[in-house]
Structures are given as structure tokens and as C-alpha cells.
Write a protein that holds these residues in place. Structure first.
Motif, short mmCIF file in Angstrom:
data_model
loop_
_atom_site.label_atom_id
_atom_site.label_comp_id
_atom_site.label_asym_id
_atom_site.label_seq_id
_atom_site.Cartn_x
_atom_site.Cartn_y
_atom_site.Cartn_z
N GLU A 1 7.21 -38.43 19.67
CA GLU A 1 8.39 -38.81 18.87
C GLU A 1 8.04 -38.71 17.40
N ASP A 2 9.05 -38.37 16.60
CA ASP A 2 8.82 -38.31 15.14
C ASP A 2 9.22 -39.59 14.47
N GLU B 1 5.60 -38.87 25.72
CA GLU B 1 6.78 -38.89 24.86
C GLU B 1 6.63 -39.87 23.70
N ILE B 2 5.93 -40.99 23.93
CA ILE B 2 5.71 -41.97 22.86
C ILE B 2 4.98 -41.31 21.69
N TYR B 3 4.01 -40.48 21.99
CA TYR B 3 3.20 -39.85 20.95
C TYR B 3 3.89 -38.66 20.30
#
Length: 176
Positions: free
Chosen positions: A175-176, A171-173
Motif C-alpha cells: 500500500e502507498d 498487501e500491507i507492505y
């Protein structure tokens, strides 16, 4: 010889003494596998150049004392400091079935226990602090730590890496 046919053994750290010897920092788990070297390749201006060894003596702390043929003064070896040291892939030691070299993982598919296919390994970052797989997932690079508990199994025959990603890592990667 080009880099694709080689692996990095280490780098020339500094000049040693007055007679053309250099200290080589070794970036390998088992330095003793390389104590009988007769030659190696140094990267010079983007090319790999062969250097023949008079001696290559292992030192404590993953170091070696190297003396190259026909290089007998400080002036002759000063320009080699900082050069990356390579050997042909054919010089790699055979590993047990459950062991692998990082370069072998490039192109393997990464699967998470719960999420399934994550994507292919594009690059392996061999850093001082931590080793990471650079995996493409949904068009973005995801960095996965290479450590026990995260990497569960590597199936070399099937070209697959099985892992258990920590909660929130993907999810960290994404995210916009």
C-alpha cells in the motif's frame, strides 16, 4: 576476526561479585553446546577482541558465569558490560538436515504456496518477541514471521524458503 566470520553468542549483562566475573546472557537454543569454551570475542569500539576464559559456567535461564584471564577486579570488567559476545562460525554445532541457523537464510529465495516467488531474504531480525525474515518484494521490505504454519520448509541445498503467507500480509507492505 570480523563479524561476517562470527555469530553472536550473547552479551555481557553485568558484573558478578568482586573478582572480575561477569554474567553473560546467551542467545542460543542449546547453551550446553558452549560450556567448554576456552575463549570468545567481545565487541569493543566496533572491533572483535579475543578474551581467554578461566571458566565459563552455565547458569539457569540461558546465562553463563564467565571469568576472563588476567581480569581480576570489578574495575577491570565494568567496561565490558553491554558488550556483544561472538564466536567464529566454525564453532556452530552441526544441525539436522531440516534445521537451519538464521544467518544461513540470507540470500535464499522465498516462495509462497499461492503467489510464487516473493523475493530474496536480505536480513533476519532476531527479536525478543518474534523472529522475522526481511524480504525484498517489488522494491519494498516485507517482514515474514519465522513460525510454524508460515514457514513450511527450508531447502538449504536449493537456497529456498517455502512459506504460506497469511492473507493480506503482502498487501500491507504494498500500500502507498
Amino acid at each position: 576476526m570480523n563479524k561476517e566470520q562470527c555469530f553472536q553468542l550473547g552479551y555481557v549483562a553485568k558484573v558478578h561479585g568482586l573478582r572480575g566475573e561477569v554474567n553473560v546472557m546467551l542467545d542460543v537454543d542449546y547453551p550446553e553446546d558452549y560450556e567448554d569454551l576456552k575463549h570468545l570475542f567481545l565487541e569493543q569500539k566496533g572491533r572483535l577482541i579475543p578474551f581467554f576464559l578461566e571458566h565459563f559456567v552455565l547458569q539457569p535461564g540461558n546465562k553463563a558465569l564467565a571469568k576472563f584471564e588476567d581480569l581480576n577486579t570489578i574495575d577491570q570488567v565494568e567496561g565490558l558490560v553491554g558488550s556483544e559476545v561472538y564466536l567464529p562460525l566454525t564453532e556452530l554445532q552441526e544441525l539436522d538436515e531440516d534445521q537451519y541457523y538464521f544467518h544461513e537464510l540470507i540470500g535464499f529465495e522465498v516462495f509462497d504456496e499461492t503467489r510464487g516467488l516473493i523475493g530474496p531474504v536480505q536480513i533476519v531480525y532476531d527479536l525478543e518477541t518474534q523472529d522475522l525474515l526481511g524480504v525484498t518484494h517489488q522494491g519494498k521490505e516485507v517482514l515474514i514471521p519465522i513460525q510454524d504454519g508460515i514457514i513450511l520448509k527450508v531447502d538449504k541445498a536449493a537456497k529456498k524458503v517455502f512459506c504460506q503467507l497469511p492473507d493480506g500480509l503482502l498487501e500491507i507492505y504494498l500500500e502507498d
